[in-house]
Structure formats: C-alpha cells, structure tokens
Design an enzyme around this catalytic site. Structure first.
Site, PDB file in Angstrom:
ATOM      1  N   SER A  74       0.817  -1.214   0.000  1.00 36.01           N
ATOM      2  CA  SER A  74       0.000   0.000   0.000  1.00 36.01           C
ATOM      3  C   SER A  74       0.855   1.270   0.000  1.00 36.01           C
ATOM      4  O   SER A  74       1.523   1.564  -0.975  1.00 36.01           O
ATOM      5  CB  SER A  74      -0.940  -0.045   1.211  1.00 36.01           C
ATOM      6  OG  SER A  74      -1.967   0.897   1.094  1.00 36.01           O
ATOM      7  N   ASP A  93       9.713   5.071 -10.635  1.00 33.55           N
ATOM      8  CA  ASP A  93       9.260   5.668 -11.892  1.00 33.55           C
ATOM      9  C   ASP A  93      10.064   6.907 -12.260  1.00 33.55           C
ATOM     10  O   ASP A  93      10.291   7.186 -13.444  1.00 33.55           O
ATOM     11  CB  ASP A  93       7.768   6.031 -11.803  1.00 33.55           C
ATOM     12  CG  ASP A  93       6.876   4.810 -11.982  1.00 33.55           C
ATOM     13  OD1 ASP A  93       7.405   3.697 -12.085  1.00 33.55           O
ATOM     14  OD2 ASP A  93       5.633   4.978 -12.012  1.00 33.55           O
ATOM     15  N   LYS A  97      -0.790  -3.999  -3.410  1.00 36.26           N
ATOM     16  CA  LYS A  97      -2.069  -3.425  -2.943  1.00 36.26           C
ATOM     17  C   LYS A  97      -2.184  -2.002  -3.486  1.00 36.26           C
ATOM     18  O   LYS A  97      -1.529  -1.083  -3.009  1.00 36.26           O
ATOM     19  CB  LYS A  97      -2.147  -3.413  -1.420  1.00 36.26           C
ATOM     20  CG  LYS A  97      -3.453  -2.812  -0.882  1.00 36.26           C
ATOM     21  CD  LYS A  97      -3.462  -2.820   0.638  1.00 36.26           C
ATOM     22  CE  LYS A  97      -4.742  -2.208   1.178  1.00 36.26           C
ATOM     23  NZ  LYS A  97      -4.814  -0.743   0.982  1.00 36.26           N
TER      24      LYS A  97
END
Length: 505
Positions: free
Chosen positions: A270, A281, A295
């Site tokens: 999460s 990224d 998640k």
C-alpha cells in the site's frame, strides 16, 4: 430501497432462526456474528475493505497515531519440554513494563487470572492490551529467581514510531528503518532522522520499508516528496466520484540529492508501495529486495453510530508512470491472495516507462530493480533459535559455569551500541552452547556455526541493549542490505541520468 429492506428483513429472520434453533443459540455472541457477516459481505467486494467492532476500531485509530494502549513489552512463544509458553523478549524505554521490573526471559503464566500456557503469543498480547489506565494483572515466573509472582501493571499509551531506527550503517551510509507503517507522525520522524544522519556525515541512504504494511497515504506522499523536485507527480488516485480523483505532486524546491536505495519485500504494501513506485518511476532510487505485496486500493475510514467502523475501498491509486500495482484478487480466495499463491506473468499491456526509459510493469506490486531473496528459516534453524533463547536466558542470569561475566539482570542499556566488547571469550561461549545442546542429545555441526554465532549475538544484545540495538546485529549480516550498499553507485548514476533527462525536457 425495497430490495435493501428485503435483504435486512431476511437477515433478521435468519438471525432469529439461529437464535431459536441452533444448538448453541442461547449463548450467541451477536457482535461476533455481525462482524463475520459484514466482513463476508465486504470481502465479496475486495480483500481490503473491513468492518471493525468498537474496540477494534479504537485500536486501529490508535495505531494511526503511532501508539497503542498496553504495557510496552515485546513477547514471543518458545517451546520447552513440550510446553509452549510466552516469554518477555524486550521492554520499551520508559514503559510500564520496564518500570514494573519485567526483563528478558520472564515467563507469562497467566493474564487477569486466565492461564496462558499453550496459548500463542498473539493471543497473550491481545489479553494484555486494553483500555488505557486500567490494571492488567500478570502472573510472571521471574527468570532471575524462578519465583512466580503477581505483577499488576496500569496500561498506558505506548508509542510505536514509524521509524524504529536510524543510524550510520557504514562510513557515510545512513540507514533508516521505516517498517512500522505510515502514521500521523511519519513525516516529522523522517525529517528528524534525515537531519541527524546528515549531521553525522551521511552522503548516501538505505531506506528500509520491508514489512511496512502501509498506512496514511498523505504521509507516504511526504516521504517520497523529500527526494522529488517540485512538480514531479508522486501518485494519482481515481475513484467512483470526482471527489475521489486526485493527483499528488511534489512541492519541494530543495529535494535531497544523495543516492538512495530502497529495500522492499513481499510484505511492503500500500503506502510503502507508493513510495517505492514513485521513486522507481522517476529513477530517483534503486529498488532492491523482493516483489512487493501489490495493494493498489485506497480505503476511506467511516465511523458507524455504535462506535464501530468501516474501512471501505473508494479508489485505486496509480504510480507516476500510470501503473496500477494492485494484484488480481477475483480469481483466488483470500488465503491464496494473502500468501501469493498465484504465479504472475507480466502483462505487456501494463508496461510503462520510467523517466530514463526503463520498462516497468503493473498488476503485481513493485518489482525490484535488483531482486534479492531473503533467506528463509529451515525447521532446524527455528529449532536452534528456540534453544539459543533458553541458553541466553540462563547465560544472562549467571547460570552458565565459567561465563558468569555475562550476567545481566538489570534494565537494558537502550542507547549503548552493541560491540564485540560485549562478547568476552566468544569461542568459549560457542563451546558452552555446544555443551548445552549435547545435554539435550543434539550436536552442532560446523556448517551451523555462522548461523548460531549471529543468532547468539542477537539474543545477547536483546537482553543487554533491547530490541532496536539487537536488530542492528542482524542488519550487519543481512544479504539484502549488503546488496543495497553495493548498488548505491548504480543508484547515483541512475538519479543523475534522470536529472539530465528532466532538464532536457
């Protein structure tokens, strides 16, 4: 809604029949039945929506504040002579447990008059926790004397910071353990840790979010923001209603520029995946370890009139490149889902590009840039740890002949580093453990020496210096941490390449 009214009426009638006809109907626990009923309904939607009883809901809210109500002790189950019992393995600084005189190795015999022999430590933990200010009565077999005494302890709020430890791991390399979830205090804790490490000469960072189950999304955003320049997207959220659609961007005009490696594992979930995904990224950090949990669902917290509560999935979140990292949960049951029973193959349609053009995938958590699998315990190693605990329990109470210098019956020295100076005559110590095993009809092989040596140091550190310092002993020999250190130059090069790419844009 007539359909809803009919469902409610059917539920009432079913409950009435259960009460009247079930063999144990006279002793029904309606709160328990309601919890199971509502959770079954929610889990038909997704694995992460949950119903909480009033007590569970209060506990969850406390955990978000980095605290719980209890005595401030860590406990674990060990087996001796075929009996499973719960023992104190550590007490927290300035805690009720410390002030009550509980020490490493004390055995908990009963809680509030109920015997806990044979009960798992999680059961005992829940019995000890409770309302702040209330007395919990423990029957304790004290390791120092062997006497069983009743100890009454008044429960208090016990702080559980997000950051369990932060220190200079090796020259110039800082280490921050952010494993206890993202709570209301996480940002402040992280800023203090960074400042103190910089003052100690940090020029590279290992950020450890292994075992971090997640928590408050906004706090995760603040951690990622420390390393990302103003305007960089951190995470986006998309839900059913416009109010649930949001994009979080960094507003940091002076981000950290040191190389960073982030450690993750299958229990990083999460909010911790938001941090790892954002830094990956943007090529701002190298990710090392195991595939994360996967998640990508956002829960909103709802108060119910009775004091109970719901955490209901209201949105999905996406990494800066547009990845949804949520694993598929519709093709398997909850047990298989939580234990990662289904093999995953990257879906080409989920492929995205990082700032420098590296390919990353969605649909299965965050895949590390460097995969390093953590060693798992064998049955034999678990057996050895059990015996090591009881050996050290005797050792620090001065009951191992010839090693009385290891006697340590006072409170742990929480801030004192554990060094080789704590380990006088270590070879003699190993020999004593070999003799201890021989008395049990067992022998230690030469191949087991390194494992026993490490775990022996860990157990002694727990008794003398507490859990946090003891964990440093394990970190020093952690293969994932070693790989993280080796990858710091690569993390630096990657971040430099990403920065040049951003400038050209």
């Amino acid at each position: 809604d007539k359909d809803l009214e009919k469902i409610i009426e059917d539920y009432k009638q079913a409950l009435k029949i259960v009460q009247e006809k079930h063999v144990d109907g006279k002793w029904l626990n309606y709160e328990k039945l309601t919890r199971f009923s509502v959770n079954a309904m929610l889990h038909a939607l997704d694995p992460h929506s949950n119903f909480f009883t009033p007590q569970e809901f209060r506990q969850m809210l406390q955990e978000q504040k980095s605290e719980y109500s209890g005595i401030g002790a860590s406990i674990a189950s060990f087996v001796k002579d075929g009996s499973v019992d719960t023992y104190i393995i550590g007490v927290f600084p300035d805690s009720p447990a410390l002030r009550a005189g509980l020490r490493f190795g004390d055995k908990i015999v009963a809680v509030d008059g109920e015997s806990v022999t044979g009960k798992p430590s999680l059961y005992v933990r829940d019995k000890i926790r409770g309302e702040r200010g209330k007395i919990v009565s423990l029957l304790v077999e004290q390791v120092s004397t062997g006497k069983t005494e009743r100890i009454d302890i008044r429960r208090a709020f016990v702080a559980v910071p997000s950051i369990s430890d932060a220190y200079i791991l090796r020259q110039g390399i800082g280490y921050i353990n952010l494993s206890n979830g993202f709570n209301y205090t996480t940002r402040e804790e992280f800023e203090i840790a960074l400042q103190e490490l910089h003052q100690q000469g940090m020029n590279a960072l290992i950020l450890d979010i292994r075992d971090n189950p997640g928590g408050i999304l906004e706090q995760a955003v603040k951690i990622a923001e420390k390393f990302l320049p103003a305007g960089a997207t951190i995470v986006s959220q998309r839900g059913r209603y416009p109010i649930d659609n949001r994009v979080w961007k960094s507003s940091n005009r002076n981000p950290e520029n040191i190389p960073v490696v982030v450690l993750v594992n299958r229990y990083s979930a999460s909010a911790s995946e938001i941090v790892a995904g954002a830094l990956q990224d943007h090529d701002r950090a190298l990710i090392v370890g195991e595939n994360t949990f996967g998640k990508g669902l956002v829960q909103s917290v709802f108060n119910l009139p009775t004091g109970a509560g719901l955490t209901l999935t209201t949105a999905r979140y996406y990494t800066p490149s547009g990845r949804l990292i949520q694993r598929d949960y519709k093709a398997e049951n909850l047990y298989d889902y939580y234990l990662h029973k289904t093999d995953y193959k990257p879906d080409p349609s989920s492929a995205r590009k990082t700032i420098t053009g590296r390919t990353v995938y969605g649909g299965n958590g965050i895949t590390p840039d460097e995969i390093v699998t953590a060693p798992s315990f064998t049955e034999r190693q678990t057996y050895l740890i059990n015996h090591l605990f009881f050996f050290v329990r005797e050792l620090v109470n001065g009951r191992i002949k010839g090693l009385e210098a290891y006697k340590w019956q006072k409170a742990p020295e929480f801030k004192r580093p554990f060094t080789e100076r704590n380990l006088q005559n270590f070879d003699k110590l190993i020999d004593a453990f070999k003799a201890y095993l021989n008395e049990k009809g067992d022998k230690l092989s030469e191949a087991e020496y390194d494992f026993v040596s490490l775990r022996l140091r860990h157990q002694i550190a727990m008794a003398m210096n507490g859990l946090t310092i003891a964990d440093r002993v394990l970190i020093e020999s952690d293969p994932q941490v070693d790989r993280a250190i080796l990858n710091l130059p690569k993390a630096y090069s990657l971040a430099q390449a990403a920065q040049k790419k951003s400038v050209k844009k």
